[in-house]
Scaffold this motif. Structure first.
Motif, PDB file in Angstrom:
ATOM      1  N   TYR A   1       0.966  -1.130  -0.005  1.00 53.19           N
ATOM      2  CA  TYR A   1       0.112  -0.030   0.077  1.00 53.19           C
ATOM      3  C   TYR A   1       0.879   1.127  -0.091  1.00 53.19           C
ATOM      4  N   ILE A   2       1.907   1.157   0.773  1.00 57.20           N
ATOM      5  CA  ILE A   2       2.656   2.670   1.082  1.00 57.20           C
ATOM      6  C   ILE A   2       3.425   2.842  -0.628  1.00 57.20           C
ATOM      7  N   LYS A   3       3.913   1.709  -1.165  1.00 58.07           N
ATOM      8  CA  LYS A   3       4.418   1.863  -2.470  1.00 58.07           C
ATOM      9  C   LYS A   3       3.464   2.306  -3.535  1.00 58.07           C
ATOM     10  N   SER A   4       2.408   1.659  -3.552  1.00 57.83           N
ATOM     11  CA  SER A   4       1.522   1.687  -4.652  1.00 57.83           C
ATOM     12  C   SER A   4       0.529   2.669  -4.671  1.00 57.83           C
TER      13      SER A   4
ATOM     14  N   VAL B   1       0.042  10.761   0.582  1.00 59.72           N
ATOM     15  CA  VAL B   1       0.229  12.103   0.354  1.00 59.72           C
ATOM     16  C   VAL B   1      -0.779  13.030   0.989  1.00 59.72           C
ATOM     17  N   ALA B   2      -2.093  12.502   0.624  1.00 63.55           N
ATOM     18  CA  ALA B   2      -3.198  13.235   1.311  1.00 63.55           C
ATOM     19  C   ALA B   2      -3.281  13.020   2.538  1.00 63.55           C
TER      20      ALA B   2
ATOM     21  N   ALA C   1       4.955  14.898  -0.669  1.00 61.24           N
ATOM     22  CA  ALA C   1       5.403  13.883  -1.744  1.00 61.24           C
ATOM     23  C   ALA C   1       6.891  13.305  -1.567  1.00 61.24           C
ATOM     24  N   ALA C   2       7.699  14.252  -1.013  1.00 63.17           N
ATOM     25  CA  ALA C   2       9.142  13.825  -0.532  1.00 63.17           C
ATOM     26  C   ALA C   2       9.183  12.887   0.456  1.00 63.17           C
ATOM     27  N   LYS C   3       8.110  13.142   1.350  1.00 65.84           N
ATOM     28  CA  LYS C   3       8.155  11.921   2.616  1.00 65.84           C
ATOM     29  C   LYS C   3       7.606  10.673   2.048  1.00 65.84           C
ATOM     30  N   HIS C   4       6.705  10.546   1.078  1.00 61.47           N
ATOM     31  CA  HIS C   4       5.931   9.461   0.534  1.00 61.47           C
ATOM     32  C   HIS C   4       7.329   8.662  -0.042  1.00 61.47           C
ATOM     33  N   ALA C   5       8.119   9.446  -0.921  1.00 65.56           N
ATOM     34  CA  ALA C   5       9.350   8.672  -1.582  1.00 65.56           C
ATOM     35  C   ALA C   5       9.994   8.135  -0.475  1.00 65.56           C
TER      36      ALA C   5
ATOM     37  N   PHE D   1       9.214   6.822   2.335  1.00 70.20           N
ATOM     38  CA  PHE D   1       8.462   5.738   2.907  1.00 70.20           C
ATOM     39  C   PHE D   1       8.342   4.594   1.878  1.00 70.20           C
ATOM     40  N   ALA D   2       8.260   4.886   0.585  1.00 73.04           N
ATOM     41  CA  ALA D   2       8.170   3.893  -0.378  1.00 73.04           C
ATOM     42  C   ALA D   2       9.633   3.199  -0.531  1.00 73.04           C
ATOM     43  N   ASP D   3      10.806   3.887  -0.435  1.00 71.58           N
ATOM     44  CA  ASP D   3      12.126   3.511  -0.571  1.00 71.58           C
ATOM     45  C   ASP D   3      12.084   2.466   0.830  1.00 71.58           C
ATOM     46  N   ALA D   4      11.750   2.863   1.889  1.00 68.83           N
ATOM     47  CA  ALA D   4      12.044   2.043   3.108  1.00 68.83           C
ATOM     48  C   ALA D   4      11.253   0.818   2.907  1.00 68.83           C
ATOM     49  N   ALA D   5      10.008   0.942   2.449  1.00 70.81           N
ATOM     50  CA  ALA D   5       9.333  -0.416   2.258  1.00 70.81           C
ATOM     51  C   ALA D   5       9.828  -1.203   1.166  1.00 70.81           C
ATOM     52  N   SER D   6      10.447  -0.748   0.129  1.00 68.12           N
ATOM     53  CA  SER D   6      11.126  -1.424  -0.774  1.00 68.12           C
ATOM     54  C   SER D   6      12.643  -2.232  -0.256  1.00 68.12           C
ATOM     55  N   GLN D   7      13.176  -1.584   0.826  1.00 68.07           N
ATOM     56  CA  GLN D   7      14.238  -2.134   1.594  1.00 68.07           C
ATOM     57  C   GLN D   7      13.718  -3.087   2.482  1.00 68.07           C
ATOM     58  N   LEU D   8      12.571  -3.154   3.099  1.00 65.81           N
ATOM     59  CA  LEU D   8      11.942  -4.385   3.601  1.00 65.81           C
ATOM     60  C   LEU D   8      11.609  -5.412   2.874  1.00 65.81           C
ATOM     61  N   ASN D   9      11.251  -5.160   1.456  1.00 67.22           N
ATOM     62  CA  ASN D   9      10.918  -5.960   0.654  1.00 67.22           C
ATOM     63  C   ASN D   9      12.349  -7.061   0.274  1.00 67.22           C
TER      64      ASN D   9
END
Length: 98
Positions: A6-9, A15-16, A29-33, A35-43
């Motif tokens: 969910y965080i990544k997609s 952002v909302a 938008a910067a914070k979402h990026a 969070f998405a990077d951190a989620a990818s690292q956990l993947n």
């Protein structure tokens, strides 16, 4: 609670949510990026997209007045800054933070 996927997609929804907590469009938008990077690292550590996660943003701070006086009983004047730490965490069974 949300999932890593969910965080990544769901950038628009994340952002909302961040904007609802007072962030500007660009900051959210910067914070979402982050969070998405951190989620990818956990993947990359073996966690699937459907695992539930906790997301935290910890803003940095500047001590405007009173540097090193707060722990000695004095007063300090602090302010939050846009830089900080984005953290995405998942539960585990061993009680150890990795």
């Amino acid at each position: 609670m949300v999932t890593l996927g969910y965080i990544k997609s769901n950038q628009e929804a994340v952002v909302a949510l961040l904007k609802a907590h007072g962030l500007t469009d660009d900051a959210a938008a910067a914070k979402h990026a982050l969070f998405a990077d951190a989620a990818s690292q956990l993947n990359s550590l073996g966690h699937s997209d459907d695992v539930k996660c906790h997301c935290y943003w910890v803003p940095g701070r500047i001590e405007v007045v009173g540097k090193h006086t707060d722990y000695a009983g004095g007063r300090s004047l602090l302010c939050a800054i846009p830089l900080g730490f984005a953290c995405v965490a998942v539960d585990n069974d061993d009680g150890i933070v990795n």
